[in-house]
Design a protein around this motif. Structure first.
Motif, short mmCIF file in Angstrom:
data_model
loop_
_atom_site.label_atom_id
_atom_site.label_comp_id
_atom_site.label_asym_id
_atom_site.label_seq_id
_atom_site.Cartn_x
_atom_site.Cartn_y
_atom_site.Cartn_z
N ASP A 255 51.04 103.36 78.51
CA ASP A 255 52.33 103.71 77.92
C ASP A 255 52.07 104.45 76.61
OD1 ASP A 255 54.91 103.90 76.98
OD2 ASP A 255 55.20 101.74 76.69
N ALA A 256 51.85 105.74 76.69
CA ALA A 256 51.46 106.49 75.50
C ALA A 256 52.14 107.84 75.45
CB ALA A 256 49.94 106.67 75.45
N GLU A 257 52.25 108.34 74.24
CA GLU A 257 52.82 109.65 73.97
C GLU A 257 52.02 110.28 72.83
OE1 GLU A 257 56.73 108.44 72.84
OE2 GLU A 257 56.12 107.90 70.81
N VAL A 258 52.13 111.58 72.68
CA VAL A 258 51.39 112.27 71.62
C VAL A 258 52.36 112.99 70.70
CG1 VAL A 258 51.01 114.39 72.97
CG2 VAL A 258 49.45 113.81 71.08
N VAL A 259 52.05 112.96 69.41
CA VAL A 259 52.77 113.72 68.40
C VAL A 259 51.74 114.59 67.69
CG1 VAL A 259 54.20 113.66 66.34
CG2 VAL A 259 54.46 111.89 68.08
N SER A 260 51.94 115.90 67.72
CA SER A 260 51.00 116.82 67.09
C SER A 260 51.53 117.27 65.74
CB SER A 260 50.77 118.04 68.00
OG SER A 260 49.82 118.91 67.43
N PHE A 261 50.65 117.29 64.75
CA PHE A 261 51.00 117.72 63.40
C PHE A 261 50.39 119.10 63.16
CE2 PHE A 261 52.35 113.52 63.23
CZ PHE A 261 53.02 113.25 62.04
N ALA A 262 51.25 120.10 63.14
CA ALA A 262 50.80 121.49 63.18
C ALA A 262 50.02 121.91 61.94
CB ALA A 262 52.00 122.42 63.37
N ARG A 263 50.27 121.28 60.79
CA ARG A 263 49.64 121.71 59.54
C ARG A 263 48.50 120.79 59.12
NH1 ARG A 263 53.65 122.51 54.83
NH2 ARG A 263 51.98 123.89 54.10
N SER A 264 48.12 119.87 59.98
CA SER A 264 47.15 118.85 59.58
C SER A 264 45.82 118.98 60.29
CB SER A 264 47.71 117.44 59.87
OG SER A 264 48.80 117.14 59.04
N GLY A 265 44.79 118.47 59.60
CA GLY A 265 43.48 118.30 60.20
C GLY A 265 43.31 116.88 60.65
N HIS A 266 42.27 116.21 60.14
CA HIS A 266 41.95 114.86 60.56
C HIS A 266 42.77 113.79 59.84
CE1 HIS A 266 39.54 111.65 62.19
NE2 HIS A 266 38.98 111.33 61.03
N ALA A 267 43.59 114.17 58.87
CA ALA A 267 44.31 113.18 58.05
C ALA A 267 45.79 113.52 57.91
CB ALA A 267 43.66 113.06 56.68
N PRO A 268 46.58 113.49 58.98
CA PRO A 268 48.00 113.82 58.88
C PRO A 268 48.75 113.00 57.83
CG PRO A 268 47.34 113.80 61.17
CD PRO A 268 46.17 113.27 60.39
N HIS A 269 48.36 111.74 57.62
CA HIS A 269 49.08 110.92 56.64
C HIS A 269 48.90 111.42 55.22
CE1 HIS A 269 45.05 109.13 56.43
NE2 HIS A 269 45.39 108.69 55.24
N LEU A 270 47.83 112.17 54.96
CA LEU A 270 47.62 112.78 53.64
C LEU A 270 48.13 114.22 53.60
CD1 LEU A 270 43.98 111.56 52.88
CD2 LEU A 270 46.07 110.84 51.69
#
Length: 304
Positions: A255-270
């Motif tokens: 049961d999984a889904e993906v969210v891609s962060f277009a402006r991020s590298g390895h650290a989307p939270h930063l």
């Protein structure tokens, strides 16, 4: 129980000490009230890497961000430095803080620690899992090419460990900037410089021990058994893992889904903290019993 005489409390974030099995005190940053949200940092990082996100989410959740053993304000102690030990430590923290129905987010090595904890101790306290830019196996070989994007295999991993032990400062200063997307390295400015300094402040031998253990881990057999909602967050500009790695996770987990962060590298939270916080909160609202999770679909995530 953890000692409530926090190391410090600033901006609503208290620092608690949770006693571990060998007597080591795990430093844990706790803020807010509400459903439990756990943020687990990556290799050679610490809870402070989530401080921005923690402030953003503390009005809706009890946000818990530990310093894993040998990271931040938690000493390495006398126990072996392995992913399994970090998972055992995390399980002790769950018990000490009476964590339940939690959404747990693991960044990089943090996801590996969570996978190991669930394999060894079960997932009964967890309502949902967020995997932030991580592979279930970081090393590549003739049968597996979805590890680290630089193609690292067993021999190159060993050479990397040798470099860590020989000159950790140089290794950290070269490695840390690569967690960010190339364009955001300049955009982040002081944050980027802070990250490099925090990486370099760790002990090279301890980080090499943990890298060796992480390289030996293989969470692929665990994935089909995880019968809980999972959100895979991927940095579209990540130099660590490819989009194919995220697709493998989504296809393998029940049961999984993906969210891609277009402006991020390895650290989307930063790199994109506002959107990352929103993605975490929306997922938690959907999967936690106390949240508004009746909607079976997600506005943020997709299965492809």
């Amino acid at each position: 129980m953890p000692h409530a005489n926090a190391l410090a409390e600033a901006g609503g974030i208290a620092r608690l000490k949770v006693p571990l099995g060998d007597g080591t005190g795990m430093s844990v940053a706790v803020s807010g009230e509400g459903p439990d949200l756990l943020l687990v940092h990556g290799w050679s990082a610490h809870a402070g890497f989530f401080e921005d996100v923690q402030h953003r989410l503390a009005d809706r959740f009890r946000v818990i961000a530990p310093d894993l053993r040998a990271h931040g304000a938690t000493p390495r102690g006398t126990a072996p430095l392995t992913i399994r030990q970090l998972a055992d430590d995390l399980n002790r923290m769950f018990e000490a803080l009476a964590v339940r129905d939690a959404v747990v987010s693991g960044w990089s090595m943090g996801a590996m620690v969570l996978w190991r904890m669930m394999a060894d101790h079960g997932a009964q306290r967890i309502a949902g899992l967020i995997v932030e830019d991580m592979s279930p196996r970081i090393l590549n070989d003739h049968a597996w090419t979805l590890g680290m994007s630089n193609g690292i295999d067993a021999s190159t991993s060993q050479r990397a460990c040798d470099s860590m032990r020989a000159n950790w400062m140089a290794y950290a200063e070269a490695f840390a900037p690569r967690m960010f997307a190339r364009d955001s390295r300049h955009r982040l400015g002081k944050t980027r410089d802070w990250v490099v300094g925090e990486f370099a402040a760790h002990d090279g031998d301890a980080m090499a021990d943990l890298w060796t253990s992480m390289a030996a881990e293989d969470a692929r057999p665990i994935l089909p058994e995880l019968k809980l909602p999972v959100r895979v967050i991927h940095g579209a500009l990540s130099e660590a893992y490819s989009p194919e790695t995220s697709r493998f996770l989504v296809e393998t987990l029940p049961d999984a889904e993906v969210v891609s962060f277009a402006r991020s590298g390895h650290a989307p939270h930063l790199e994109e903290p506002e959107r990352f916080s929103s993605a975490v909160a929306e997922f938690a609202d959907r999967v936690q019993p106390a949240g508004g999770h009746k909607n079976p679909t997600s506005s943020e995530g997709s299965k492809s």
